[in-house]
Design a protein around this motif. Structure first.
Motif, short mmCIF file in Angstrom:
data_model
loop_
_atom_site.label_atom_id
_atom_site.label_comp_id
_atom_site.label_asym_id
_atom_site.label_seq_id
_atom_site.Cartn_x
_atom_site.Cartn_y
_atom_site.Cartn_z
N ASN A 101 11.87 59.00 -1.10
CA ASN A 101 12.06 59.40 -2.50
C ASN A 101 12.59 58.24 -3.34
OD1 ASN A 101 11.21 62.02 -1.99
ND2 ASN A 101 13.28 62.76 -1.52
N ALA A 102 13.47 57.42 -2.74
CA ALA A 102 14.02 56.28 -3.48
C ALA A 102 12.94 55.26 -3.79
CB ALA A 102 15.14 55.63 -2.66
N VAL A 103 12.02 55.06 -2.84
CA VAL A 103 10.90 54.14 -3.08
C VAL A 103 10.01 54.67 -4.19
CG1 VAL A 103 8.78 53.18 -2.07
CG2 VAL A 103 10.89 53.20 -0.73
N ALA A 104 9.73 55.97 -4.16
CA ALA A 104 8.87 56.58 -5.18
C ALA A 104 9.47 56.47 -6.58
CB ALA A 104 8.61 58.04 -4.83
N SER A 105 10.79 56.58 -6.65
CA SER A 105 11.46 56.52 -7.95
C SER A 105 11.89 55.12 -8.33
CB SER A 105 12.68 57.45 -7.96
OG SER A 105 13.63 57.04 -7.00
N GLY A 106 11.69 54.16 -7.43
CA GLY A 106 12.08 52.77 -7.69
C GLY A 106 13.58 52.56 -7.73
N GLU A 107 14.31 53.34 -6.96
CA GLU A 107 15.77 53.27 -6.99
C GLU A 107 16.38 52.89 -5.64
OE1 GLU A 107 17.01 57.06 -8.38
OE2 GLU A 107 16.27 56.75 -10.42
N VAL A 108 15.71 52.04 -4.90
CA VAL A 108 16.24 51.59 -3.62
C VAL A 108 17.34 50.56 -3.86
CG1 VAL A 108 15.71 50.47 -1.43
CG2 VAL A 108 14.02 51.96 -2.50
N PRO A 109 18.56 50.81 -3.40
CA PRO A 109 19.65 49.84 -3.62
C PRO A 109 19.44 48.58 -2.78
CG PRO A 109 20.38 51.60 -2.16
CD PRO A 109 19.01 51.99 -2.64
N ILE A 110 19.92 47.45 -3.29
CA ILE A 110 19.74 46.19 -2.56
C ILE A 110 21.03 45.36 -2.62
CG2 ILE A 110 17.24 46.05 -2.93
CD1 ILE A 110 17.79 44.01 -5.15
N TRP A 111 21.16 44.49 -1.60
CA TRP A 111 22.16 43.42 -1.66
C TRP A 111 21.48 42.19 -2.26
CZ3 TRP A 111 22.35 45.59 3.62
CH2 TRP A 111 23.51 46.35 3.89
N GLY B 294 16.94 39.48 -2.07
CA GLY B 294 17.28 40.90 -2.03
C GLY B 294 17.07 41.52 -0.66
N ILE B 295 18.09 42.23 -0.17
CA ILE B 295 18.00 42.94 1.11
C ILE B 295 18.26 44.42 0.85
CG2 ILE B 295 18.90 43.16 3.46
CD1 ILE B 295 19.97 40.31 3.21
N PRO C 210 27.89 54.77 6.03
CA PRO C 210 27.80 55.62 4.82
C PRO C 210 27.59 54.85 3.52
CG PRO C 210 30.04 55.61 5.73
CD PRO C 210 29.16 54.99 6.75
N ASP C 211 27.86 53.53 3.50
CA ASP C 211 27.62 52.75 2.28
C ASP C 211 26.13 52.52 2.04
OD1 ASP C 211 30.26 52.58 1.71
OD2 ASP C 211 30.52 50.48 2.31
N LEU C 212 25.31 52.77 3.05
CA LEU C 212 23.87 52.57 2.92
C LEU C 212 23.20 53.82 2.37
CD1 LEU C 212 23.23 50.98 6.45
CD2 LEU C 212 23.58 49.76 4.31
#
Length: 478
Positions: A209-219, A225-226, A199-201
């Protein structure tokens, strides 16, 4: 019935004790591995009253005897051959040594996905039940059941939660089954699956949608960056990662001292595989899986009735080779992302093929005067209509040949019809008459019409071919 005498006769027809290397039984069939199938006296087996049919697939020679009977015959057969305490999986493993690389690959997919089918079926059918409650215009014009009865809304929500569980956590099921198949610890495979849907992912369904908005979370680790993205509803990423996990675990168990094995091997197996999954394996296979799924959906949607008819025509021949087991991975992916794909187009076509086999077998029942063939055809025809086609296909249709041709023609016509209207399933189940509940609510009537068309065409073509070839095939018209 003298089961011992029957077992002796079967063994004699198989070429004797020396020709049988492995033997087990399932609910209805003796499942055997023989050294040389050319030594089998097929005519002798066909003339035995107890034998409902035979076929060879996946390196195994299988004899259909029927429920209850097969258990008793096997006891004496095992005693005569000095083969006992073998499971069907052991026989399957022995038979796989006789397969070519493509057959072994298909068997591998079957071994992974068949055990998890009950969970997918349960989830899919619950999804269908939810759709019945929420679909407008199905029971009343302009309204769904929960619109008319708002107090049922929470029931629909509860069912929807139950239905989604198997697909949201699909990587756990596949991870367990695949790692076990590849020779690793299945519980480590399940742990890997849990890691992939933690669930943390970011939920995998929201990745686009996250890719389209540029909001993909990363480590951010040492400047690298992962992406923190889950793999809900995916198939290829967890298959590839499970393979790596199993092979890495096997390698470590050989190299790590036994005193440290239980501590070091699981730790390194999960950590290294997890890192590889999120950096390399996951992103690559997610893209490949999406491309395959999108391509299949596009092909079905664009090829129309011609593509559907061709698939229906070829489905039964594909079943004979055992290659249909490879469709399980594709169907799982289609159903896991049903919002995007609209469901599986494979299941309805498989159902048309099964109904066609049943119709052709029942046509033989009408044509033949052979008492044994009538007995086999009546039971096998009904069984095929309910989704179990082995007795019909191998016990009747392929033996006489003309019913098989009638069946694939009927399947082609019925499949062309449902493909024309884009009929899809939202669940797996019995691919036949009971499969109605697996179909999208708005398409159920079209599915029923498709089955009627399939049955009528297969039955009629088989009757015509049977009358034409009556003398040649030893049957008479009624």
């Amino acid at each position: 019935m003298d089961y011992k005498s029957t077992a002796k006769d079967i063994l004699e027809a198989l070429g004797g004790k020396e020709n049988v290397t492995a033997a087990a039984h399932c609910a209805t069939r003796l499942r055997l591995v023989v050294n040389d199938e050319s030594q089998i006296d097929q005519k002798q087996l066909d003339e035995m009253e107890i034998v409902k049919g035979t076929f060879s697939t996946g390196g195994q020679y299988q004899i259909i005897l029927g429920p209850g009977i097969v258990n008793e015959v096997y006891k004496d057969f095992a005693e005569l051959t000095d083969i006992s305490d073998m499971s069907t999986s052991e026989v399957s493993s022995a038979g796989s040594k006789k397969m070519n690389p493509i057959q072994r690959f298909v068997k591998m997919l079957s071994d992974i996905f068949v055990p998890i089918i009950p969970a997918i079926v349960a989830g899919g059918l619950l999804m269908g039940l939810n759709n019945l409650l929420t679909a407008p215009d199905f029971f009343m014009e302009g309204k769904s059941l929960i619109d008319a009865y708002p107090n049922m809304a929470d029931l629909a929500a509860l069912i929807n939660t139950f239905a989604n569980a198997a697909f949201v956590f699909l990587p756990i099921l596949i991870g367990f089954s695949a790692t076990k198949r590849f020779g690793g610890n299945p519980y480590l495979g399940a742990t890997l699956g849990m890691l992939m849907v933690h669930p943390d992912l970011l939920n995998g369904y929201g990745y686009a949608n996250a890719v389209a908005s540029g909001e993909v979370p990363i480590w951010k680790i040492f400047g690298f960056g992962i992406e923190k993205v889950g793999y809900q509803g995916t198939v290829l990423p967890v298959l590839a990662s499970s393979f790596i996990l199993a092979k890495l675990e096997t390698l470590l168990r050989r190299r790590v001292p036994s005193v440290l094995d239980n501590l070091v091997t699981p730790l390194l197996s999960i950590f290294i595989t997890g890192i590889l999954t999120f950096i390399i394996v996951g992103p690559l296979t997610r893209g490949a899986g999406n491309a395959v799924t999108d391509g299949l959906v596009w092909l079905y949607d664009s090829a129309g009735f011609i593509g559907g008819g061709l698939f229906g025509l070829l489905y039964a021949p594909i079943v004979i080779t055992g290659m249909h087991h490879s469709f399980l991975a594709v169907e799982t992916q289609l159903l896991a992302d049903v919002v995007k794909t609209g469901g599986s187009f494979i299941f309805p076509i498989a159902a048309m093929s099964n109904v066609a086999q049943g119709a052709a077998t029942l046509a033989v029942l009408l044509l033949t005067t052979n008492a044994k063939l009538k007995g086999v055809a009546s039971a096998a025809g009904i069984s095929a209509l309910l989704g179990i086609t082995e007795p019909a296909m191998f016990g009747v249709n392929l033996k006489l040949r003309y019913p098989f041709f009638g069946a694939i023609v009927g399947a082609a016509v019925g499949s062309a019809f449902i493909a024309l209207f884009k009929v899809k399933a939202i669940a797996l189940g019995a691919a036949g008459l009971p499969g109605i509940i697996s179909i999208k609510p708005g398409m159920m009537i079209l599915y029923i019409i498709g089955m009627v068309i399939t049955f009528a065409v297969a039955f009629a073509v088989t009757i015509l071919l049977g009358k034409r070839d009556a003398k040649k095939n030893g049957v008479t018209t009624s």
